[in-house]
Design a protein around this motif. Structure first.
Motif, PDB file in Angstrom:
ATOM      1  N   ALA A 261      27.564  36.572 -64.559  1.00 46.84           N
ATOM      2  CA  ALA A 261      28.176  36.232 -65.841  1.00 46.84           C
ATOM      3  C   ALA A 261      28.392  37.454 -66.711  1.00 46.84           C
ATOM      4  O   ALA A 261      29.283  37.465 -67.578  1.00 46.84           O
ATOM      5  CB  ALA A 261      27.305  35.215 -66.583  1.00 46.84           C
ATOM      6  N   ASP A 262      27.604  38.492 -66.497  1.00 45.85           N
ATOM      7  CA  ASP A 262      27.699  39.705 -67.316  1.00 45.85           C
ATOM      8  C   ASP A 262      28.437  40.838 -66.612  1.00 45.85           C
ATOM      9  O   ASP A 262      28.547  41.938 -67.161  1.00 45.85           O
ATOM     10  CB  ASP A 262      26.292  40.181 -67.694  1.00 45.85           C
ATOM     11  N   THR A 263      28.916  40.615 -65.398  1.00 42.79           N
ATOM     12  CA  THR A 263      29.594  41.675 -64.646  1.00 42.79           C
ATOM     13  C   THR A 263      31.024  41.847 -65.155  1.00 42.79           C
ATOM     14  O   THR A 263      31.801  40.890 -65.227  1.00 42.79           O
ATOM     15  CB  THR A 263      29.622  41.339 -63.150  1.00 42.79           C
ATOM     16  N   GLU A 264      31.370  43.066 -65.512  1.00 41.09           N
ATOM     17  CA  GLU A 264      32.721  43.385 -65.947  1.00 41.09           C
ATOM     18  C   GLU A 264      33.637  43.575 -64.746  1.00 41.09           C
ATOM     19  O   GLU A 264      33.178  43.977 -63.659  1.00 41.09           O
ATOM     20  CB  GLU A 264      32.716  44.657 -66.798  1.00 41.09           C
ATOM     21  N   PRO A 265      34.924  43.289 -64.899  1.00 38.09           N
ATOM     22  CA  PRO A 265      35.860  43.505 -63.785  1.00 38.09           C
ATOM     23  C   PRO A 265      35.839  44.930 -63.260  1.00 38.09           C
ATOM     24  O   PRO A 265      36.000  45.156 -62.054  1.00 38.09           O
ATOM     25  CB  PRO A 265      37.221  43.145 -64.384  1.00 38.09           C
ATOM     26  N   GLU A 266      35.624  45.894 -64.163  1.00 39.47           N
ATOM     27  CA  GLU A 266      35.579  47.283 -63.716  1.00 39.47           C
ATOM     28  C   GLU A 266      34.372  47.531 -62.807  1.00 39.47           C
ATOM     29  O   GLU A 266      34.463  48.285 -61.831  1.00 39.47           O
ATOM     30  CB  GLU A 266      35.533  48.226 -64.926  1.00 39.47           C
ATOM     31  N   GLN A 267      33.230  46.939 -63.132  1.00 37.42           N
ATOM     32  CA  GLN A 267      32.047  47.079 -62.283  1.00 37.42           C
ATOM     33  C   GLN A 267      32.284  46.434 -60.910  1.00 37.42           C
ATOM     34  O   GLN A 267      31.888  46.975 -59.876  1.00 37.42           O
ATOM     35  CB  GLN A 267      30.835  46.433 -62.964  1.00 37.42           C
TER      36      GLN A 267
ATOM     37  N   ALA B 167      27.719  41.333 -57.281  1.00 36.22           N
ATOM     38  CA  ALA B 167      28.849  42.138 -56.813  1.00 36.22           C
ATOM     39  C   ALA B 167      28.486  42.929 -55.561  1.00 36.22           C
ATOM     40  O   ALA B 167      29.270  43.023 -54.609  1.00 36.22           O
ATOM     41  CB  ALA B 167      29.317  43.071 -57.925  1.00 36.22           C
ATOM     42  N   TYR B 168      27.284  43.493 -55.555  1.00 38.01           N
ATOM     43  CA  TYR B 168      26.846  44.308 -54.417  1.00 38.01           C
ATOM     44  C   TYR B 168      26.768  43.464 -53.145  1.00 38.01           C
ATOM     45  O   TYR B 168      27.259  43.857 -52.077  1.00 38.01           O
ATOM     46  CB  TYR B 168      25.493  44.932 -54.742  1.00 38.01           C
TER      47      TYR B 168
ATOM     48  N   ASP C 178      25.408  49.356 -58.661  1.00 37.56           N
ATOM     49  CA  ASP C 178      25.350  49.458 -60.119  1.00 37.56           C
ATOM     50  C   ASP C 178      23.892  49.399 -60.556  1.00 37.56           C
ATOM     51  O   ASP C 178      23.190  48.407 -60.311  1.00 37.56           O
ATOM     52  CB  ASP C 178      26.139  48.320 -60.755  1.00 37.56           C
ATOM     53  N   ALA C 179      23.423  50.469 -61.207  1.00 42.17           N
ATOM     54  CA  ALA C 179      22.020  50.547 -61.619  1.00 42.17           C
ATOM     55  C   ALA C 179      21.685  49.575 -62.736  1.00 42.17           C
ATOM     56  O   ALA C 179      20.506  49.374 -63.038  1.00 42.17           O
ATOM     57  CB  ALA C 179      21.689  51.981 -62.055  1.00 42.17           C
ATOM     58  N   ALA C 180      22.682  48.944 -63.358  1.00 41.81           N
ATOM     59  CA  ALA C 180      22.400  47.974 -64.420  1.00 41.81           C
ATOM     60  C   ALA C 180      22.028  46.604 -63.859  1.00 41.81           C
ATOM     61  O   ALA C 180      21.465  45.778 -64.580  1.00 41.81           O
ATOM     62  CB  ALA C 180      23.626  47.840 -65.336  1.00 41.81           C
ATOM     63  N   TYR C 181      22.325  46.359 -62.568  1.00 43.93           N
ATOM     64  CA  TYR C 181      22.034  45.080 -61.917  1.00 43.93           C
ATOM     65  C   TYR C 181      22.469  43.897 -62.789  1.00 43.93           C
ATOM     66  O   TYR C 181      21.674  43.016 -63.128  1.00 43.93           O
ATOM     67  CB  TYR C 181      20.540  44.958 -61.594  1.00 43.93           C
ATOM     68  N   PRO C 182      23.745  43.848 -63.157  1.00 41.73           N
ATOM     69  CA  PRO C 182      24.185  42.775 -64.060  1.00 41.73           C
ATOM     70  C   PRO C 182      24.264  41.436 -63.351  1.00 41.73           C
ATOM     71  O   PRO C 182      24.573  41.356 -62.158  1.00 41.73           O
ATOM     72  CB  PRO C 182      25.571  43.243 -64.516  1.00 41.73           C
ATOM     73  N   ALA C 183      23.966  40.372 -64.083  1.00 42.41           N
ATOM     74  CA  ALA C 183      24.206  39.037 -63.551  1.00 42.41           C
ATOM     75  C   ALA C 183      25.711  38.830 -63.395  1.00 42.41           C
ATOM     76  O   ALA C 183      26.529  39.529 -64.007  1.00 42.41           O
ATOM     77  CB  ALA C 183      23.603  37.983 -64.472  1.00 42.41           C
TER      78      ALA C 183
ATOM     79  N   ASP D 292      35.215  45.979 -59.456  1.00 41.85           N
ATOM     80  CA  ASP D 292      36.202  46.764 -58.713  1.00 41.85           C
ATOM     81  C   ASP D 292      35.593  48.039 -58.149  1.00 41.85           C
ATOM     82  O   ASP D 292      35.934  48.454 -57.029  1.00 41.85           O
ATOM     83  CB  ASP D 292      37.381  47.109 -59.617  1.00 41.85           C
ATOM     84  N   ARG D 293      34.696  48.664 -58.905  1.00 40.51           N
ATOM     85  CA  ARG D 293      34.097  49.901 -58.402  1.00 40.51           C
ATOM     86  C   ARG D 293      33.203  49.619 -57.194  1.00 40.51           C
ATOM     87  O   ARG D 293      33.218  50.370 -56.217  1.00 40.51           O
ATOM     88  CB  ARG D 293      33.279  50.583 -59.499  1.00 40.51           C
ATOM     89  N   ALA D 294      32.423  48.542 -57.252  1.00 39.70           N
ATOM     90  CA  ALA D 294      31.575  48.197 -56.109  1.00 39.70           C
ATOM     91  C   ALA D 294      32.426  47.887 -54.881  1.00 39.70           C
ATOM     92  O   ALA D 294      32.137  48.352 -53.767  1.00 39.70           O
ATOM     93  CB  ALA D 294      30.681  47.008 -56.468  1.00 39.70           C
TER      94      ALA D 294
END
Length: 412
Positions: free
Chosen positions: A265-271, A319-320, A258-263, A273-275
């Protein structure tokens, strides 16, 4: 007073007071008494003497002086006989030979040491013999030069992966494209798995087939989403349809970041699941098919892709890193489950590598910081990783199994 039980004692054989000691020796006189040696010890000594005499005869006169007398001419003298001289003598031995004769012909034989003892009356007796043998590991064996053998055979050395079929998922871009080209250069026939735009995959396959010339197709491209079990099964079916049922190598290089590199706490379930769908689930589906379809019997390889971020644990990679940690654990378990099949399973964990996925979402300043964190003071290249994958796919890596190889220039 004569000591009773003289039958259990033995005289020394020395002269006492100018006369020879008789059958009974007074207690306390010089020479005295000693316990008789056990019968088994006497017999063992006699056997050693017989072997020593036999060995002296076999090596053809070793221990005799030039005047024909035995020994080296001095009490306790030592005489060395080289292996070359002993080997010359051994050729004149009877056909039945002996242990010393066999050792004389051995390439490891170095020398024998012959000792003599002067007996009363001036006579000499061959006392013992020691066989010195060079440790075979002290100097490595000399093998014929491989290039000279090939030249004599009138041929050339075959590539290490000649004729083997390899499936490379994510093989049309980034590290996967470099791995595809490298395996093809080692002689493998490649099935390039890709998703999305087919132009990069078609261009790569065309270049590989053009380089192969008239030897037939070396690569085919197959579109497959690794997170879909039906499409993964179709990918393996296409590989067997193109190059036969014998599959030898599977490289699961498809990945997502994910190019947004979310923390976290900010990671959505969809992000999340995709990873996991591409990195963990996709690798699982490929490994499952590989474990079912790869030919048993040795030389078969499964290579998965992890990341050195599993060790560095950078913020924004929650997530990664979780997906790649799952890949590492699954690969180690798979290696144990494939025990006895001749199939090895290993994981390659690159550090920062100059690919579109790495540069996505990073500023130039961030890229410079990452490069400076590496002891090599640069970002890795796909060409730094592909040879490691090629080695793991070769026969030379047959003893590497269930391992995670971090290729990061010392980044972690």
């Amino acid at each position: 007073m004569v000591r009773a039980g003289a039958a259990f004692y033995r005289r020394r054989g020395r002269e006492v007071g100018g006369r020879a000691v008789g059958g009974a020796c007074p207690e306390g006189e010089a020479g005295g008494w000693r316990h008789a040696r056990p019968r088994w010890r006497v017999k063992a000594r006699q056997r050693r003497r017989v072997k020593a005499r036999r060995g002296r005869r076999e090596i053809g006169g070793v221990g005799r002086r030039e005047d024909g007398r035995r020994g080296s001419g001095s009490v306790g003298g030592v005489r060395a006989v080289t292996a070359a001289a002993a080997a010359d003598r051994s050729r004149q031995l009877p056909a039945r030979g002996g242990r010393l004769a066999a050792r004389a012909r051995s390439p490891h034989a170095r020398q024998w040491t012959v000792r003599t003892t002067r007996l009363p009356g001036g006579r000499q007796r061959w006392r013992s013999s020691s066989f010195a043998c060079r440790d075979p590991m002290s100097s490595p064996p000399q093998y014929a030069d491989v290039s000279s053998l090939l030249a004599a055979a009138g041929g050339h050395q075959l590539p290490p992966l000649d004729g083997r079929v390899a499936i490379v998922t994510g093989g049309a871009g980034g590290i996967g494209a470099e791995v595809t080209a490298h395996l093809a250069s080692l002689g493998a026939r490649i099935v390039v798995g890709y998703i999305g735009d087919s132009a990069p995959a078609d261009q790569l396959v065309a270049s590989l087939n053009a380089a192969a010339g008239s030897s037939g197709p070396r690569a085919v491209a197959v579109c497959a989403d690794v997170s879909d079990p039906v499409q993964v099964e179709r990918l393996f079916d296409a590989a067997q349809a193109a190059f036969g049922r014998d599959l030898q190598i599977v490289v699961a290089a498809a990945g997502f970041q994910d190019a947004a590199y979310p923390a976290i706490a900010d990671t959505e379930p969809e992000q999340w699941d995709r990873a996991f769908g591409v990195n963990a689930r996709g690798t699982f589906l490929c490994c499952r098919q590989a474990a079912r379809r790869l030919v048993r019997g040795g030389g078969r390889r499964i290579v998965t892709f992890s990341s050195s971020n599993v060790a560095s644990l950078r913020p924004g990679y929650g997530a990664y890193v979780a997906t790649k940690a799952a890949v590492e654990a699954m690969t180690k378990v798979l290696a144990k489950e494939l025990a006895g099949t001749g199939i090895t399973a290993n994981s390659v964990a690159p550090g920062p590598v100059a690919t579109p996925m790495f540069y996505a979402g990073k500023s130039e300043e961030r890229v410079r910081v990452v490069a400076n964190e590496c002891p090599m003071k640069r970002i890795g290249e796909p060409a730094d990783v592909a040879p490691v994958v090629g080695f793991l796919c070769s026969d030379a890596a047959g003893w590497i199994n269930g391992q995670v190889i971090r290729v990061n220039g010392g980044y972690v």
